[in-house]
Design a protein around this motif. Structure first.
Motif, short mmCIF file in Angstrom:
data_model
loop_
_atom_site.label_atom_id
_atom_site.label_comp_id
_atom_site.label_asym_id
_atom_site.label_seq_id
_atom_site.Cartn_x
_atom_site.Cartn_y
_atom_site.Cartn_z
N ARG A 1 21.90 14.69 0.43
CA ARG A 1 20.91 13.77 0.99
C ARG A 1 21.57 12.72 1.87
O ARG A 1 20.97 12.24 2.83
CB ARG A 1 20.11 13.12 -0.14
CG ARG A 1 19.18 14.14 -0.80
CD ARG A 1 18.34 13.56 -1.91
NE ARG A 1 17.37 12.59 -1.42
CZ ARG A 1 16.48 11.97 -2.19
NH1 ARG A 1 16.45 12.24 -3.49
NH2 ARG A 1 15.64 11.11 -1.69
N LEU B 1 21.86 14.47 5.22
CA LEU B 1 20.57 14.52 5.92
C LEU B 1 20.20 13.15 6.48
O LEU B 1 19.65 13.05 7.59
CB LEU B 1 19.49 15.02 4.96
CG LEU B 1 19.65 16.47 4.49
CD1 LEU B 1 18.61 16.81 3.44
CD2 LEU B 1 19.56 17.45 5.67
N ARG B 2 20.49 12.10 5.73
CA ARG B 2 20.22 10.74 6.23
C ARG B 2 21.09 10.44 7.45
O ARG B 2 20.63 9.84 8.43
CB ARG B 2 20.48 9.73 5.11
CG ARG B 2 20.29 8.28 5.50
CD ARG B 2 20.07 7.40 4.27
NE ARG B 2 21.09 7.63 3.27
CZ ARG B 2 22.27 7.00 3.23
NH1 ARG B 2 22.56 6.11 4.17
NH2 ARG B 2 23.14 7.25 2.27
N GLY C 1 22.08 12.62 9.58
CA GLY C 1 21.47 13.34 10.69
C GLY C 1 20.28 12.61 11.29
O GLY C 1 20.05 12.67 12.50
N GLU C 2 19.53 11.90 10.46
CA GLU C 2 18.40 11.11 10.97
C GLU C 2 18.89 9.91 11.77
O GLU C 2 18.25 9.50 12.75
CB GLU C 2 17.54 10.63 9.81
CG GLU C 2 16.83 11.75 9.06
CD GLU C 2 16.18 11.27 7.78
OE1 GLU C 2 16.28 10.06 7.48
OE2 GLU C 2 15.57 12.10 7.08
N LEU C 3 20.03 9.36 11.38
CA LEU C 3 20.56 8.16 12.04
C LEU C 3 21.39 8.51 13.27
O LEU C 3 21.54 7.67 14.17
CB LEU C 3 21.41 7.36 11.06
CG LEU C 3 20.66 6.81 9.84
CD1 LEU C 3 21.65 6.27 8.80
CD2 LEU C 3 19.69 5.72 10.26
N CYS C 4 21.95 9.71 13.29
CA CYS C 4 22.80 10.15 14.41
C CYS C 4 22.15 11.39 15.02
O CYS C 4 22.53 12.52 14.71
CB CYS C 4 24.21 10.44 13.90
SG CYS C 4 25.37 10.98 15.17
N ARG C 5 21.18 11.19 15.87
CA ARG C 5 20.39 12.30 16.39
C ARG C 5 21.20 13.22 17.30
O ARG C 5 20.82 14.39 17.48
CB ARG C 5 19.17 11.78 17.17
CG ARG C 5 18.25 10.87 16.36
CD ARG C 5 17.68 11.56 15.14
NE ARG C 5 16.80 12.66 15.50
CZ ARG C 5 16.24 13.50 14.63
NH1 ARG C 5 16.52 13.37 13.34
NH2 ARG C 5 15.44 14.46 15.03
N SER D 1 22.77 21.50 4.46
CA SER D 1 22.47 20.13 4.87
C SER D 1 23.18 19.77 6.17
O SER D 1 22.61 19.14 7.06
CB SER D 1 22.86 19.15 3.76
OG SER D 1 22.11 19.37 2.60
N GLU E 1 21.44 21.49 9.12
CA GLU E 1 20.18 20.82 9.45
C GLU E 1 20.42 19.49 10.15
O GLU E 1 19.68 19.12 11.06
CB GLU E 1 19.37 20.59 8.17
CG GLU E 1 18.01 19.96 8.41
CD GLU E 1 17.17 19.85 7.16
OE1 GLU E 1 16.21 19.05 7.15
OE2 GLU E 1 17.47 20.55 6.16
N ALA E 2 21.47 18.78 9.74
CA ALA E 2 21.77 17.47 10.31
C ALA E 2 22.63 17.56 11.56
O ALA E 2 22.93 16.53 12.18
CB ALA E 2 22.46 16.60 9.27
#
Length: 298
Positions: A208, A211-212, A214-218, A248, A251-252
């Motif tokens: 997780r 994944l977080r 990946g959300e912060l580093c597009r 993970s 995905e990220a």
């Protein structure tokens, strides 16, 4: 913590206990113990352990994560004196609303929590107190890796692709940070890019955290570093990566995974490395990345 040296094999007339959480590690341990001819008494944490363990062990019992009294009784009734812990326990359940009704702790667990009411609940503090509780009943914990040391990863770049100079700098930078987070018993992993911290692992776990990140580093292409704590007790919470880590990372859009050699488990290593090569993810293991990457570049 130094441990008394013991033979990896307990006496033939005494079973080994397995306290099993989530993931493949308990299954791999049970398979290895069975291949060694050992009787295994397993207590699986309900909602975490895989039911397949029932078919891999001599005796199997379910117990809720807050049912310490039941766990101890199951092991004692079977004559277990030595126990290994394997698998993850998702600590988030401790912070759910109405947690006491969800967990339904038994009297032994309530007493355990009452005695440590003012202590911190960092992983090492909590697990060492739990080990002491079992020791009061004559049961000692051992490292599962005493039985299957082959699960620990060896040093080197394990996939086809070599790290770029930029990635090497991020590995060294992330390593120092991850070691400090481990020293503080916060977590074992960090995600970094261009010598900046994207995310730090805490209670959520490595997958997780990735994944977080990946959300912060597009833009992706970041590096994940996962290491043992400087004070790592190999009886519990050994750094572990595997197929779920790769899923993970894919995905990220992460590109590099650096782990600590000799202190990290790679689950199903051959399959994991083959999948990493297919996805273009670099996996490398180091004892000292700064020195070893210098030799790699020479």
């Amino acid at each position: 913590m130094s441990q008394e040296l013991r033979s990896p094999v307990p006496p033939a007339d005494r079973p080994i206990g397995l306290l099993a959480g989530w993931g493949r590690f308990p299954i791999l341990f049970a398979e290895k113990a069975r291949a060694m001819g050992l009787a295994v008494v397993c207590v699986g944490i309900r909602g975490e352990a895989d039911p397949i363990l029932r078919s891999l062990t001599t005796k199997f019992h379910w117990a809720g994560v807050a049912r310490m009294g039941r766990m101890i009784r199951c092991f004692k009734a079977a004559g277990v004196r030595e126990i290994v812990m394997a698998g993850k326990i998702h600590k988030q359940i401790m912070y759910h609303p109405w947690r006491w009704l969800r967990l339904l702790p038994d009297w032994r667990t309530i007493r355990f929590w009452h005695r440590r009411w003012l202590k911190d609940n960092k992983d090492d503090s909590l697990l060492l107190d739990m080990i002491a509780e079992y020791a009061s009943e004559g049961m000692m914990f051992r490292s599962a890796l005493d039985f299957c040391p082959e699960l620990l990863v060896q040093p080197g770049v394990l996939t086809r692709r070599q790290p770029t100079l930029e990635e090497q700098a991020d590995i060294v930078f992330g390593w120092r940070l991850a070691k400090e987070m481990g020293r503080l018993d916060v977590g074992q992993g960090v995600a970094v890019k261009e010598r900046a911290v994207i995310a730090v692992e805490a209670i959520e776990g490595t997958d997780r955290m990735i994944l977080r990140a990946g959300e912060l580093c597009r833009s992706g292409s970041f590096t994940v570093v996962k290491v043992a704590k400087p004070q790592q007790d190999m009886r519990f919470d050994v750094p572990t990566v595997g197929p779920s880590t790769l899923r993970s990372m894919h995905e990220a859009r992460a590109r590099v995974l650096a782990v600590e050699a000799g202190k990290t488990i790679i689950i199903d290593e051959a399959e994991t490395l083959a999948e990493a090569n297919r996805l273009g993810i670099l996996i490398a293991a180091f004892h000292d990345p700064e020195a070893e990457l210098k030799r790699l570049a020479a």
